[in-house]
Scaffold this active site. Structure first.
Site, PDB file in Angstrom:
ATOM      1  N   HIS A 169       0.848  -1.191   0.000  1.00  0.00           N
ATOM      2  CA  HIS A 169       0.000   0.000   0.000  1.00  0.00           C
ATOM      3  C   HIS A 169       0.887   1.247   0.000  1.00  0.00           C
ATOM      4  O   HIS A 169       2.103   1.164  -0.205  1.00  0.00           O
ATOM      5  CB  HIS A 169      -0.934  -0.036   1.208  1.00  0.00           C
ATOM      6  CG  HIS A 169      -1.792  -1.272   1.247  1.00  0.00           C
ATOM      7  ND1 HIS A 169      -2.866  -1.459   0.411  1.00  0.00           N
ATOM      8  CD2 HIS A 169      -1.705  -2.408   2.007  1.00  0.00           C
ATOM      9  CE1 HIS A 169      -3.413  -2.640   0.647  1.00  0.00           C
ATOM     10  NE2 HIS A 169      -2.727  -3.242   1.614  1.00  0.00           N
ATOM     11  N   HIS A 179       4.137   1.279   2.096  1.00  0.00           N
ATOM     12  CA  HIS A 179       5.242   0.491   1.554  1.00  0.00           C
ATOM     13  C   HIS A 179       5.930   1.253   0.418  1.00  0.00           C
ATOM     14  O   HIS A 179       7.160   1.228   0.296  1.00  0.00           O
ATOM     15  CB  HIS A 179       4.731  -0.854   1.039  1.00  0.00           C
ATOM     16  CG  HIS A 179       4.030  -1.670   2.064  1.00  0.00           C
ATOM     17  ND1 HIS A 179       2.656  -1.711   2.164  1.00  0.00           N
ATOM     18  CD2 HIS A 179       4.500  -2.470   3.066  1.00  0.00           C
ATOM     19  CE1 HIS A 179       2.316  -2.508   3.161  1.00  0.00           C
ATOM     20  NE2 HIS A 179       3.410  -2.975   3.729  1.00  0.00           N
TER      21      HIS A 179
END
Length: 575
Positions: free
Chosen positions: A204, A207
């Site tokens: 997401h 990250h």
């Protein structure tokens, strides 16, 4: 320039043995053959392409004992995870496996010969010691320890392999690179510094921000290298995850990141796994590797505590940094600051500044219920992919697994459930009665313990296929053995996708009642010895201790039992 392989030489057996490929293939056709397990297939692929350098085969006894005890091969090379070819005693005898023998190793998906193993030795592993040393505890709450005790066969075979060909992959072929291919790719693009990111989960915005920050701080590029072999049971399937990664890649600055898949069978070994992952990424050419908080941790042990400390993995990688020769990038937990619409490492957030986070548990809940997922957490394209693979609970499939003695009423309950669920609509409903399955799927099977187990696993396979497609499955075999029911549940949870919702219903009608109202006289024949191995008479029924519902037709009516099961489904959000 790509990093130097672990041990100094990339053991690319595919390239090494290419001149002899035809001769090896012809020889393999004349040899005894061993069909690999899924985990062995993953291990072999990374042995063949050099991902496990300096290994050239499966560990012999000296290497195995050394790795378990010291994290090193017998020659002193750092290697923290034992890579073993486990074989049953039956196969040892059947195939004539002995030192010096040559065995063809087959792909379990198509029986194609992939390599020839020259047997060096055969030995009995110390599984409790292996669990204690490698995974930190001989605790079956650890998925790899459970795998070791329940699925790994009793003997290990050591020896080097010669490559015939790499396993074929029909999914995401463009994203699959051998270490040699990825190193050539880095050279072509003039990538001198490469930060590798390991993941087995969807990615997401946090990250993306983490990896971009790591790359910019080191003036490097990013290798997103997710695991697509065996991961932790219950993880998001790799098809969904790869679609997520593909949706995320355009969010990186142009030319910064590259996506490549890793066919690794994870062990979830925490600190040792982090060292192992570092070695593997080094072999693929990376110069830096992100090691996260509780890297490759399996969660809680049987006492409810984490198997590993949050920074144990980082500490072990640091201990061996000189030998690893790949720079560790400590994982920085990122949090969202709504006031500035940005992500920042938690330890850099000024006191008093509001932050927002969504846990993995909360995300799964929102996916399950259809609740909104804010764009500050993930990208619309990523959420779209996840929602396609994880529909709301009311659209997910499920398995109702009814077990009980013959004539306990489980078949009647199953038929009544089918009518009730059909009446409610919204899903197809499949009924798998024991006698029907026996006649249609398992006609050749007898009633030995082994055949009964095989019959239940066939039911599990069919159930998983149906429930993955969103069906309601009602299975009603006798299923007398606890280990068979457990294996069936595990198979459904592992293969059922978003429909991996399993409920065990024990129809605990007493034997005396089942026998008294047996109009067909089956129990009478069993008592007279005309039927051998009959459950409840001369074969055991192991009553479940983990049933979601226990029903008894002498105490409850069929409508009452059916209503209780429907309420169970409603409570779990499936109706």
């Amino acid at each position: 320039m790509a990093n130097t392989p672990h041990g100094g030489v990339l053991k690319d057996l595919l390239v090494r043995d290419e001149p002899r490929q035809q001769a090896l293939a012809e020889e393999a056709a004349t040899l005894p053959d061993l069909v690999l397990t899924d985990r062995q297939l993953c291990d072999l692929e990374l042995i063949l392409n050099g991902g496990f350098s300096p290994l050239e085969g499966f560990l012999n006894e000296a290497d195995y004992k050394s790795v378990v005890e010291t994290l090193r091969l017998a020659d002193g090379s750092l290697f923290p995870i034992p890579i073993n070819l486990d074989v049953s005693a039956t196969d040892i005898e059947r195939l004539g496996i002995k030192p010096g023998a040559r065995i063809s190793l087959l792909d379990p998906r198509d029986d194609e010969a992939l390599a020839i193993l020259t047997v060096e030795d055969i030995y009995t592993p110390n599984k409790p010691l292996e669990a204690e040393r490698v995974f930190g505890a001989d605790d079956s709450a650890h998925p790899a320890v459970a795998y070791l005790h329940n699925r790994v066969k009793e003997l290990y075979v050591g020896g080097k392999v010669e490559a015939i060909k790499a396993p074929a992959h029909f999914d995401y072929a463009a994203l699959r690179y051998t270490p040699s291919e990825l190193r050539a790719h880095f050279k072509k693009l003039a990538w001198r510094k490469v930060v590798a990111f390991q993941t087995r989960n969807p990615m997401h915005r946090a990250h993306r921000e983490l990896t971009v920050r790591a790359a910019r701080q080191r003036q490097a590029n990013i290798l997103i290298q997710p695991v697509v072999g065996l991961t932790k049971p219950g993880d998001v399937d790799h098809y969904t995850r790869v679609r997520v990664y593909e949706a995320l890649m355009p969010k990186y600055p142009n030319g910064m990141a590259h996506l490549a898949l890793l066919p690794l069978a994870m062990r979830m070994a925490g600190p040792r796994e982090a060292v192992w992952h570092s070695i593997i990424r080094k072999n693929f050419g990376a110069t830096h590797f992100i090691v996260g908080r509780d890297h490759a941790g399996p969660g809680k042990n049987s006492q409810g505590k984490d198997f590993y400390g949050p920074y144990d993995a980082q500490e072990l990688v640091t201990k061996y940094k000189d030998e690893l020769n790949i720079e560790m990038v400590p994982f920085q937990q990122m949090t969202y600051l709504p006031s500035t619409d940005e992500y920042m490492p938690v330890d850099e957030v000024p006191a008093g500044v509001q932050t927002l986070d969504i846990s993995g548990t909360e995300l799964r809940k929102r996916l399950r219920t259809g609740a909104p997922i804010p764009d500050w957490f993930s990208y619309d394209t990523v959420v779209k992919v996840l929602r396609e693979s994880y529909p709301p609970r009311t659209k997910q499939g499920f398995v109702l697994f009814l077990t009980g003695l013959y004539n306990s009423g489980k078949d009647t309950i199953a038929r009544a459930l089918q009518v009730t669920l059909n009446q409610q609509g919204g899903r197809s409903v499949s009924l798998l009665l024991g006698e029907t399955v026996r006649s249609e799927l398992s006609a050749e099977l007898g009633f030995s313990r082994e055949d009964r187990h095989k019959n239940i696993q066939r039911i599990a396979f069919v159930s998983a296929e149906l429930t993955r497609a969103g069906a309601a499955v009602i299975a009603a075999p006798i299923a007398p053995y606890a280990h068979s029911r457990k294996a069936a549940k595990e198979a459904i949870l592992q293969s059922g996708g978003s429909g991996a919702n399993f409920f065990l219903i024990h129809v605990a009608t007493p034997l005396e009642h089942c026998e008294k109202f047996d109009r067909k006289g089956v129990y009478k024949k069993a008592r007279a010895g005309e039927i051998k191995g009959f459950t409840g008479i001369d074969d055991v029924y192991e009553a479940p201790t983990d049933a979601d519902i226990v029903a008894d037709t002498t105490q409850q009516s069929i409508p009452e039992i059916v209503h209780a099961i429907v309420l169970l489904l409603e409570t779990n959000g499936l109706l």
